[in-house]
Enzyme design. Structure first.
Site, PDB file in Angstrom:
ATOM      1  N   ALA A 104       0.861  -1.191   0.000  1.00  0.00           N
ATOM      2  CA  ALA A 104       0.000   0.000   0.000  1.00  0.00           C
ATOM      3  C   ALA A 104       0.892   1.234   0.000  1.00  0.00           C
ATOM      4  O   ALA A 104       2.031   1.189   0.454  1.00  0.00           O
ATOM      5  CB  ALA A 104      -0.873  -0.007   1.238  1.00  0.00           C
TER       6      ALA A 104
ATOM      7  N   GLU B 168       4.176  -5.022   7.535  1.00  0.00           N
ATOM      8  CA  GLU B 168       3.349  -3.976   8.136  1.00  0.00           C
ATOM      9  C   GLU B 168       3.666  -3.720   9.601  1.00  0.00           C
ATOM     10  O   GLU B 168       3.609  -2.589  10.079  1.00  0.00           O
ATOM     11  CB  GLU B 168       1.859  -4.334   7.981  1.00  0.00           C
ATOM     12  CG  GLU B 168       1.302  -4.147   6.582  1.00  0.00           C
ATOM     13  CD  GLU B 168       1.523  -5.333   5.654  1.00  0.00           C
ATOM     14  OE1 GLU B 168       2.370  -6.202   5.968  1.00  0.00           O
ATOM     15  OE2 GLU B 168       0.859  -5.389   4.607  1.00  0.00           O
TER      16      GLU B 168
ATOM     17  N   GLU C 290      -0.513  -9.218  -0.593  1.00  0.00           N
ATOM     18  CA  GLU C 290      -1.947  -9.478  -0.397  1.00  0.00           C
ATOM     19  C   GLU C 290      -2.684  -9.512  -1.738  1.00  0.00           C
ATOM     20  O   GLU C 290      -3.579 -10.331  -1.946  1.00  0.00           O
ATOM     21  CB  GLU C 290      -2.536  -8.404   0.527  1.00  0.00           C
ATOM     22  CG  GLU C 290      -1.983  -8.538   1.945  1.00  0.00           C
ATOM     23  CD  GLU C 290      -2.431  -7.425   2.870  1.00  0.00           C
ATOM     24  OE1 GLU C 290      -2.150  -6.255   2.544  1.00  0.00           O
ATOM     25  OE2 GLU C 290      -3.072  -7.716   3.883  1.00  0.00           O
TER      26      GLU C 290
ATOM     27  N   GLY D  66       0.736  -4.965   0.980  1.00  0.00           N
ATOM     28  CA  GLY D  66      -0.422  -5.032   0.098  1.00  0.00           C
ATOM     29  C   GLY D  66      -0.095  -5.683  -1.231  1.00  0.00           C
ATOM     30  O   GLY D  66      -0.980  -6.263  -1.876  1.00  0.00           O
TER      31      GLY D  66
HETATM   32  N1  3HC Z   1       4.563   3.355   0.020  1.00  0.00           N
HETATM   33  C1  3HC Z   1       5.058   4.550  -0.414  1.00  0.00           C
HETATM   34  N2  3HC Z   1       6.356   4.757  -0.691  1.00  0.00           N
HETATM   35  C2  3HC Z   1       7.186   3.715  -0.523  1.00  0.00           C
HETATM   36  C3  3HC Z   1       6.749   2.460  -0.085  1.00  0.00           C
HETATM   37  C4  3HC Z   1       5.370   2.292   0.179  1.00  0.00           C
HETATM   38  N3  3HC Z   1       4.857   1.121   0.576  1.00  0.00           N
HETATM   39  N4  3HC Z   1       7.814   1.635  -0.002  1.00  0.00           N
HETATM   40  C5  3HC Z   1       8.880   2.357  -0.392  1.00  0.00           C
HETATM   41  N5  3HC Z   1       8.497   3.607  -0.710  1.00  0.00           N
HETATM   42  C6  3HC Z   1       9.355   4.683  -1.234  1.00  0.00           C
HETATM   43  C7  3HC Z   1      10.356   5.194  -0.230  1.00  0.00           C
HETATM   44  O1  3HC Z   1       9.781   6.177   0.592  1.00  0.00           O
HETATM   45  C8  3HC Z   1      11.434   5.746  -1.140  1.00  0.00           C
HETATM   46  O2  3HC Z   1      10.971   6.976  -1.616  1.00  0.00           O
HETATM   47  P1  3HC Z   1      11.964   8.146  -2.004  1.00  0.00           P
HETATM   48  O3  3HC Z   1      12.823   7.622  -3.108  1.00  0.00           O
HETATM   49  O4  3HC Z   1      11.073   9.266  -2.381  1.00  0.00           O
HETATM   50  O5  3HC Z   1      12.755   8.401  -0.748  1.00  0.00           O
HETATM   51  C9  3HC Z   1      11.432   4.784  -2.309  1.00  0.00           C
HETATM   52  O6  3HC Z   1      10.164   4.105  -2.241  1.00  0.00           O
HETATM   53  C10 3HC Z   1      12.539   3.757  -2.277  1.00  0.00           C
HETATM   54  O7  3HC Z   1      12.541   3.144  -1.010  1.00  0.00           O
HETATM   55  P2  3HC Z   1      13.887   2.592  -0.363  1.00  0.00           P
HETATM   56  O8  3HC Z   1      14.885   3.689  -0.318  1.00  0.00           O
HETATM   57  O9  3HC Z   1      13.505   1.954   0.920  1.00  0.00           O
HETATM   58  O10 3HC Z   1      14.333   1.551  -1.460  1.00  0.00           O
HETATM   59  P3  3HC Z   1      14.920   0.088  -1.290  1.00  0.00           P
HETATM   60  O11 3HC Z   1      15.095  -0.414  -2.657  1.00  0.00           O
HETATM   61  O12 3HC Z   1      16.060   0.108  -0.345  1.00  0.00           O
HETATM   62  O13 3HC Z   1      13.762  -0.783  -0.571  1.00  0.00           O
HETATM   63  C11 3HC Z   1      11.558  -1.631  -0.165  1.00  0.00           C
HETATM   64  C12 3HC Z   1      12.531  -1.019  -1.209  1.00  0.00           C
HETATM   65  C13 3HC Z   1      12.077  -2.986   0.289  1.00  0.00           C
HETATM   66  C14 3HC Z   1      10.206  -1.764  -0.834  1.00  0.00           C
HETATM   67  C15 3HC Z   1      11.493  -0.690   1.045  1.00  0.00           C
HETATM   68  O14 3HC Z   1      11.216   0.607   0.599  1.00  0.00           O
HETATM   69  C16 3HC Z   1      10.433  -1.055   2.046  1.00  0.00           C
HETATM   70  O15 3HC Z   1      10.650  -1.882   2.903  1.00  0.00           O
HETATM   71  N6  3HC Z   1       9.259  -0.417   1.932  1.00  0.00           N
HETATM   72  C17 3HC Z   1       8.186  -0.605   2.877  1.00  0.00           C
HETATM   73  C18 3HC Z   1       7.370  -1.780   2.486  1.00  0.00           C
HETATM   74  C19 3HC Z   1       6.189  -1.878   3.377  1.00  0.00           C
HETATM   75  O16 3HC Z   1       6.244  -1.627   4.573  1.00  0.00           O
HETATM   76  N7  3HC Z   1       5.065  -2.289   2.798  1.00  0.00           N
HETATM   77  C20 3HC Z   1       3.843  -2.404   3.515  1.00  0.00           C
HETATM   78  C21 3HC Z   1       3.067  -1.166   3.332  1.00  0.00           C
HETATM   79  S1  3HC Z   1       1.656  -1.135   4.362  1.00  0.00           S
HETATM   80  C22 3HC Z   1       0.538  -2.069   3.535  1.00  0.00           C
HETATM   81  O17 3HC Z   1       0.806  -2.618   2.514  1.00  0.00           O
HETATM   82  C23 3HC Z   1      -0.793  -2.108   4.175  1.00  0.00           C
HETATM   83  C24 3HC Z   1      -1.650  -3.181   3.630  1.00  0.00           C
HETATM   84  O18 3HC Z   1      -1.496  -4.322   4.408  1.00  0.00           O
HETATM   85  C25 3HC Z   1      -3.083  -2.785   3.637  1.00  0.00           C
END
Ligand code: 3HC
Ligand code: NAI
Length: 692
Positions: A61, A125, A105, A102
């Site tokens: 997400a 998450e 998911e 997500g």
């Molecule tokens: N939403 C929005 N932006 C995101 C994002 C997300 N889920 N995941 C990463 N980004 C953005 C970062 O903020 C960053 O932005 P920027 O370049 O403007 O600073 C860019 O993507 C690159 O991120 P990283 O520097 O972390 O890049 P890496 O290649 O090192 O890592 C990654 C990529 C493994 C995807 C890492 O970013 C990460 O762990 N992201 C979080 C993933 C996450 O927590 N997902 C769950 C989201 S909550 C959800 O899905 C709810 C659902 O259950 C309903």
């Protein structure tokens, strides 16, 4: 465009295209549903592949949309997944690189999943203080089993796709080109009916109650102040105790509660704060980098050794320089010993141990370091010594090498001016122990070149540090703030507290360590040294003399087995000291101060607001680029509680007018001179704004 739609023969391909990680924001969700609709209406299309462009299937997400109307706007992720699952034509997820949150998911809602080797699969998450809210807690246990799903969801740790190929999560591991494999697979299953749905599977686990109870107990003990991990267990439990739709509703309710908690907002703030810190408004993302293939470190003492280890861990060769053979041997032996200890704990293999040690060389000759791409100076904290070293570096280092200083208090601009290339000079302020602490303050001098900054920021990521840029000032961001905190801690002792009460109050608030235990660990003589300088340079700034009296007794902390507390040999536990407590009480009497009881709440307010007020000045002066940078400094270098998001985020949650009101109250009390509200703080509070 956030998702592309193309038809290859009888297969429609929906490619998520929302860089950088194909976050499932509203526009992307809308585009997926639109793609599905088109595919349903095209009689020539027999099956549908969903994949991701660029460096991810999907990172999940879009976290930036949380707590905004877009997060709840239709089509929600639930709607998208329902549309996929209810599709009359088979939908196949073609997964590569990153499939998280997500994104996973969504894949679990597909009828089939094919995957490339090496893809990172996770429901992370929990790391953002929430739980998977689009069916992940109900569907993942159905394909990988209760135990593995629980581990993945409670830890948030990614698992490599090849480790999951034997589970029902994946139908095929595609070794070659993913799209070719996915299209072939899609053609093979085009006519299969009924379409398999993960929701129809059952979670099978004998004696699951005992397992769940064990999990609750373990997770509760580890979760600390965070509510999410235990809620993850409850949600996963519902996958076996409830019908699928009831489980989904239960998960949804928990998700909605968690997403609004301060703990989750703090974690999300830290996630974005860490990434924001690596960017500077005047240093464009495409600034060319200098190549750093080898590093030299000057000084193999406490800091030099730890600094060197960071680069060895990242596979970058290091030459470490000392003046005397004895000091060099001692430094190298300490590095070896540190790695040996890690190996004994089972955290390093013999192969990696050998590899790391093979990358380090010791020398006493500057000629041997001249070709290094980066040199970091970590010699004594004395401007005369720094001058000698930097003049020498200017002579021997190749053109274009980055010259860095690990100074914690000295003027980086003055150091830069010892050379004829101030544009190549930068501060890299590591924290002790330098191989462990996450924080790296990157000190930008007046002349520091943009490519030097960009390179150092990128390098900090490579060595797994959180790099935060600070301008040049006394103490940079972190230590300049801690001085105000320590001043308040000193005044509290004069006015009625003992070290133990202050430490306990602050530790209950969530700090890893209170100010006095921290002083004993770092060495009380460092603060003494700095104060002596202040008494001469800034006589108008008031301090409690208690800490000076402590140092006059030779009680420098753990290293002298006596500080604010007593210590027993070989034991780091702090025991309240009668000598010190008597000394504190006598000092109050000598000053004619009537000691009074000070509440824990006041202790915390005074210490934390002292940090916030100084931070507001730091921000106003442009020493820090943004409020979240200050939060990152405190979260990664000073043990500020993560669930409170850092001092600035915390002040925002308290409300800046409330912070100002409390400060105005303290300004009327003893040592009120320390409570001049910073202009930026006053302004933001008056305008009803926040720091972040
Ligand atoms: N939403 C929005 N932006 C995101 C994002 C997300 N889920 N995941 C990463 N980004 C953005 C970062 O903020 C960053 O932005 P920027 O370049 O403007 O600073 C860019 O993507 C690159 O991120 P990283 O520097 O972390 O890049 P890496 O290649 O090192 O890592 C990654 C990529 C493994 C995807 C890492 O970013 C990460 O762990 N992201 C979080 C993933 C996450 O927590 N997902 C769950 C989201 S909550 C959800 O899905 C709810 C659902 O259950 C309903
Ligand atoms: P240290 O005293 O442990 O080590 C300094 C080392 O430098 C010694 O081994 C010494 O022999 C060597 N040295 C001195 N002059 C030299 C020269 N001209 N050429 C080569 N080697 C020389 O000191 P420490 O604690 O490692 O500090 C080093 C620097 O790091 C200082 O600038 C200090 O302010 C800074 N720093 C220290 C922190 C700490 O917690 N100790 C934290 C952050 C920064």
């Amino acid at each position: 465009m956030t998702a592309e739609y193309k038809v290859h023969g009888a297969v429609a391909v929906i490619t998520l295209n929302n860089p950088p990680v194909n976050g499932l924001g509203l526009a992307t969700r809308t585009a997926i549903v639109e793609g599905l609709r088109q595919a349903q209406h095209d009689a020539a299309v027999k099956s549908i592949v969903i994949t991701g462009a660029g460096k991810a299937f999907s990172g999940g997400a879009d976290i930036k949309e949380f707590n905004s109307p877009k997060a709840l706007a239709e089509p929600t992720l639930h709607t998208v997944i329902a549309a996929v699952e209810n599709s009359d034509k088979p939908v196949i997820a073609a997964i590569h690189t990153v499939c998280m949150g997500g994104g996973l998911e969504l894949a679990l809602g597909c009828h089939y999943r094919v995957v490339s080797p090496g893809a990172q699969i996770a429901l992370p998450e929990v790391k953002l203080g929430i739980l998977p809210g689009a069916g992940g807690t109900q569907r993942l246990p159905r394909v990988v089993g209760l135990e593995m799903a629980l581990n993945m969801i409670v830890s948030g740790t990614p698992v490599a796709s090849e480790k999951l190929v034997k589970t029902k999560l994946f139908d095929e591991l595609v070794e070659g080109d993913l799209m070719t494999g996915a299209l072939n697979f899609a053609e093979r299953v085009a006519a299969t009916r009924p379409l398999p749905k993960v929701r129809d599977l059952k979670v099978d686990y004998p004696n699951y109650e005992a397992f769940l109870q064990f999990s609750r107990n373990t997770v509760k003990a580890m979760a600390g102040p965070f509510p999410a991990p235990l809620k993850c267990v409850e949600a996963v439990a519902a996958s076996i105790t409830k019908k699928f739709d009831d489980g989904i509703a239960f998960e949804r309710a928990l998700f909605v509660d968690l997403v609004q908690t301060t703990e989750s907002k703090a974690l999300r703030h830290a996630f974005f704060g860490e990434r924001a810190a690596s960017k500077l408004p005047d240093v464009p993302a495409d600034t060319p980098m200098r190549s750093i293939k080898s590093v030299a470190v000057i000084g193999a003492g406490t800091m030099g050794g730890g600094i060197a280890m960071n680069f060895l861990n990242a596979g970058i060769p290091v030459t470490i320089l000392e003046m005397k053979q004895e000091a060099l041997d001692k430094g190298l032996a300490t590095i070896r010993k540190n790695y040996e200890n890690t190996m004994k704990k089972g955290k390093l293999t013999q192969e990696k141990f050998d590899q790391r040690l093979s990358l380090i060389t010791g020398t006493m000759s500057y000629e041997e370091i001249g070709q290094a791409d980066l040199v970091i100076e970590a010699v004594f904290e004395d401007m005369g010594v720094k001058e000698t070293v930097f003049k020498k570096l200017d002579e021997v280092m190749k053109p274009g090498a980055i010259l860095a200083s690990n100074t914690s208090t000295l003027d980086v601009d003055q150091i830069a001016n010892f050379t004829k290339r101030p544009q190549d000079v930068i501060g890299t302020h590591f924290f002790s122990p330098a191989n462990v602490m996450k924080l790296l303050e990157i000190v930008r001098g007046k002349a520091t070149a943009k490519d030097v900054l960009a390179t150092t920021l990128a390098l900090s990521k490579k060595i797994k540090k959180t790099g935060v840029v600070s301008g040049v000032c006394d103490g940079f961001i972190g230590n300049r703030m801690i001085e105000q905190y320590s001043r308040q801690a000193g005044f509290l002792l004069e006015q009625g507290c003992l070290p133990e009460q202050v430490d306990k109050a602050v530790e209950k608030f969530g700090f890893a360590m209170g100010p006095f235990r921290m002083g004993d660990l770092a060495g009380n003589d460092i603060g003494w040294y700095i104060r002596k300088r202040r008494y001469v340079e800034k006589p108008e700034v008031t301090y409690s003399k208690t800490a000076d009296l402590l140092c006059e007794l030779g009680r420098f902390g753990q290293k002298t087995s006596a500080g604010w507390y007593d210590y027993k040999p070989g034991d780091r536990k702090a025991y309240p000291s009668t000598v010190v407590n008597d000394m504190i009480i006598k000092h109050s009497a000598d000053l004619g101060i009537e000691r009074k009881k000070i509440s824990d709440a006041e202790i915390v307010e005074r210490l934390v607001y002292a940090l916030v007020n100084e931070a507001a000045n730091i921000l106003d002066e442009g020493i820090a680029t943004r409020a979240s940078d200050i939060d990152m400094v405190y979260l990664t270098g000073y043990g500020f509680p993560l669930f409170r998001g850092g001092p600035m985020f915390y002040a925002d949650t308290v409300g800046l007018p409330n912070v100002v009101m409390a400060m105005e109250k303290y300004a009327k009390g003893p040592h009120g001179e320390a409570w001049q509200v910073a202009p930026l703080l006053a302004r933001l509070a008056a305008e009803g704004k926040t720091f972040n």
